[in-house]
Design a protein around this motif. Structure first.
Motif, PDB file in Angstrom:
ATOM      1  N   TYR A 198       0.942  -1.178  -0.364  1.00 40.01           N
ATOM      2  CA  TYR A 198       0.024   0.182   0.327  1.00 40.01           C
ATOM      3  C   TYR A 198       0.814   1.293  -0.440  1.00 40.01           C
ATOM      4  O   TYR A 198       2.023   1.620   0.922  1.00 40.01           O
ATOM      5  CB  TYR A 198      -1.171   0.053   0.937  1.00 40.01           C
ATOM      6  CG  TYR A 198      -2.009  -0.993   1.142  1.00 40.01           C
ATOM      7  CD1 TYR A 198      -2.966  -0.656   0.418  1.00 40.01           C
ATOM      8  CD2 TYR A 198      -1.814  -1.750   2.147  1.00 40.01           C
ATOM      9  CE1 TYR A 198      -4.374  -2.350   0.754  1.00 40.01           C
ATOM     10  CE2 TYR A 198      -2.700  -3.254   2.642  1.00 40.01           C
ATOM     11  CZ  TYR A 198      -3.704  -3.137   1.363  1.00 40.01           C
ATOM     12  OH  TYR A 198      -4.830  -3.958   0.859  1.00 40.01           O
ATOM     13  N   LEU A 199       0.215   2.252  -0.464  1.00 43.57           N
ATOM     14  CA  LEU A 199       1.229   3.163  -0.828  1.00 43.57           C
ATOM     15  C   LEU A 199       0.637   4.431   0.126  1.00 43.57           C
ATOM     16  O   LEU A 199      -0.191   5.438  -0.113  1.00 43.57           O
ATOM     17  CB  LEU A 199       1.263   4.112  -2.564  1.00 43.57           C
ATOM     18  CG  LEU A 199       2.078   3.565  -3.298  1.00 43.57           C
ATOM     19  CD1 LEU A 199       2.199   1.644  -3.361  1.00 43.57           C
ATOM     20  CD2 LEU A 199       2.062   3.982  -4.613  1.00 43.57           C
ATOM     21  N   ASN A 200       0.853   4.622   1.627  1.00 47.43           N
ATOM     22  CA  ASN A 200       0.101   5.407   2.425  1.00 47.43           C
ATOM     23  C   ASN A 200       0.530   6.560   2.210  1.00 47.43           C
ATOM     24  O   ASN A 200      -0.094   7.706   2.972  1.00 47.43           O
ATOM     25  CB  ASN A 200       1.227   5.236   3.603  1.00 47.43           C
ATOM     26  CG  ASN A 200       0.227   3.155   4.276  1.00 47.43           C
ATOM     27  OD1 ASN A 200      -0.755   2.998   3.144  1.00 47.43           O
ATOM     28  ND2 ASN A 200       0.010   2.901   4.954  1.00 47.43           N
ATOM     29  N   HIS A 201       1.852   7.168   1.953  1.00 46.97           N
ATOM     30  CA  HIS A 201       2.892   8.003   1.666  1.00 46.97           C
ATOM     31  C   HIS A 201       2.947   8.330   0.780  1.00 46.97           C
ATOM     32  O   HIS A 201       3.940   7.473   0.769  1.00 46.97           O
ATOM     33  CB  HIS A 201       2.882   8.809   3.473  1.00 46.97           C
ATOM     34  CG  HIS A 201       3.881  10.033   3.338  1.00 46.97           C
ATOM     35  ND1 HIS A 201       2.975  11.125   3.200  1.00 46.97           N
ATOM     36  CD2 HIS A 201       4.892  10.420   2.958  1.00 46.97           C
ATOM     37  CE1 HIS A 201       3.553  12.518   3.130  1.00 46.97           C
ATOM     38  NE2 HIS A 201       4.818  11.831   2.778  1.00 46.97           N
ATOM     39  N   PHE A 202       2.917   9.412  -0.599  1.00 47.64           N
ATOM     40  CA  PHE A 202       3.847   9.400  -1.813  1.00 47.64           C
ATOM     41  C   PHE A 202       4.211  10.856  -2.228  1.00 47.64           C
ATOM     42  O   PHE A 202       3.021  11.063  -2.738  1.00 47.64           O
ATOM     43  CB  PHE A 202       3.088   8.823  -2.798  1.00 47.64           C
ATOM     44  CG  PHE A 202       3.828   7.369  -3.820  1.00 47.64           C
ATOM     45  CD1 PHE A 202       5.465   7.241  -3.119  1.00 47.64           C
ATOM     46  CD2 PHE A 202       4.270   8.666  -4.760  1.00 47.64           C
ATOM     47  CE1 PHE A 202       6.363   6.716  -4.427  1.00 47.64           C
ATOM     48  CE2 PHE A 202       4.483   7.088  -5.779  1.00 47.64           C
ATOM     49  CZ  PHE A 202       5.302   6.338  -5.234  1.00 47.64           C
ATOM     50  N   GLN A 203       5.230  11.606  -1.781  1.00 51.84           N
ATOM     51  CA  GLN A 203       4.810  12.682  -2.675  1.00 51.84           C
ATOM     52  C   GLN A 203       6.661  13.661  -2.017  1.00 51.84           C
ATOM     53  O   GLN A 203       7.988  12.686  -1.517  1.00 51.84           O
ATOM     54  CB  GLN A 203       4.405  13.607  -1.427  1.00 51.84           C
ATOM     55  CG  GLN A 203       4.733  13.509  -0.175  1.00 51.84           C
ATOM     56  CD  GLN A 203       3.783  14.340   0.724  1.00 51.84           C
ATOM     57  OE1 GLN A 203       2.355  14.690   0.464  1.00 51.84           O
ATOM     58  NE2 GLN A 203       4.392  15.918   1.706  1.00 51.84           N
TER      59      GLN A 203
END
Length: 231
Positions: A198-203
């Motif tokens: 899962y990509l919970n946070h991506f920035q």
């Protein structure tokens, strides 16, 4: 690959640090331990900040419970590994180059801090590490691996992280062609990891050190359970 003594002899006595670095990199093979050894022996570990990366430390300490068993691959001189051990995590710090670990092992650390220094290849089979780590910490390891081997990196991550384990890391984007460091794109990273995590946070990271501003993409990934992948 040339023998180590030949690589070290490439820069002449009058070469400045940049000429020396370029001479080494012209014959650099990321899969050859000698090449990493040369960079450490000639004080050309340019990825080393000399201090823990503030954005990486923030991500871990805000999202991973203290006491979690963490793997730090490509730990280098151990800046981030040591800081995490001091903060209350159990840290396994892995690096390819023995020269890096010689320095790391001799750095001071509090008596209660838990850190294990391991010299070896990230792609080595380690059955005892399967489903073993609650967290995986990425800083400058992924970008040092040729892109054709990134699927192998993901397989080790998938294998060694415990169910629901967390990946906390920084990827490098908008880099010049060539490498290492090798460039990534957010789209490529999503494609590589989204099936199993899962990509919970991506920035884009907002608090990188000055020389890395605009080039660090921060990610928090969570390992999926097998039934979540199948369904």
């Amino acid at each position: 690959m040339a023998p180590l003594k030949e690589i070290l002899a490439l820069p002449n006595a009058n070469a400045n640090a940049e000429q020396q670095f370029q001479a080494i990199m012209a014959r650099f093979n990321p899969a050859d331990i000698q090449c990493w050894s040369v960079l450490y022996q000639t004080n050309q570990a340019r990825w080393d900040l000399g201090t823990p990366a503030p954005n990486l430390q923030r991500l871990i300490q805000q999202n991973v419970p203290k006491g979690t068993r963490l793997l730090v691959p490509g730990c280098g001189y151990g800046n981030d590994a040591l800081a995490l051990a001091e903060a209350g995590y159990e840290v396994f710090a892995l690096d390819f180059a023995p020269e890096a670990l010689t320095v790391a092992r001799n750095r001071p650390i509090s008596s209660g801090a838990k850190i294990h220094w391991i010299q070896g290849d990230l792609f080595q089979s380690r059955p005892e590490w399967e489903n073993y780590f609650g967290g995986w910490v990425e800083l400058t390891c992924f970008c040092a691996i040729p892109p054709k081997r990134r699927s192998e990196y993901k397989q080790q991550l998938k294998k060694w992280l415990a169910p629901r384990g967390m990946f906390i890391g920084l990827f490098y984007i908008d880099l010049p062609a060539g490498g290492p460091p090798f460039n990534s794109t957010p789209e490529e990273l999503k494609t590589l990891f989204s099936e199993d995590f899962y990509l919970n946070h991506f920035q884009l990271s907002s608090d990188s050190v000055e020389r890395r501003q605009g080039h660090e993409w921060e990610a928090i990934l969570k390992k999926k359970m097998i039934q979540e992948i199948l369904w």
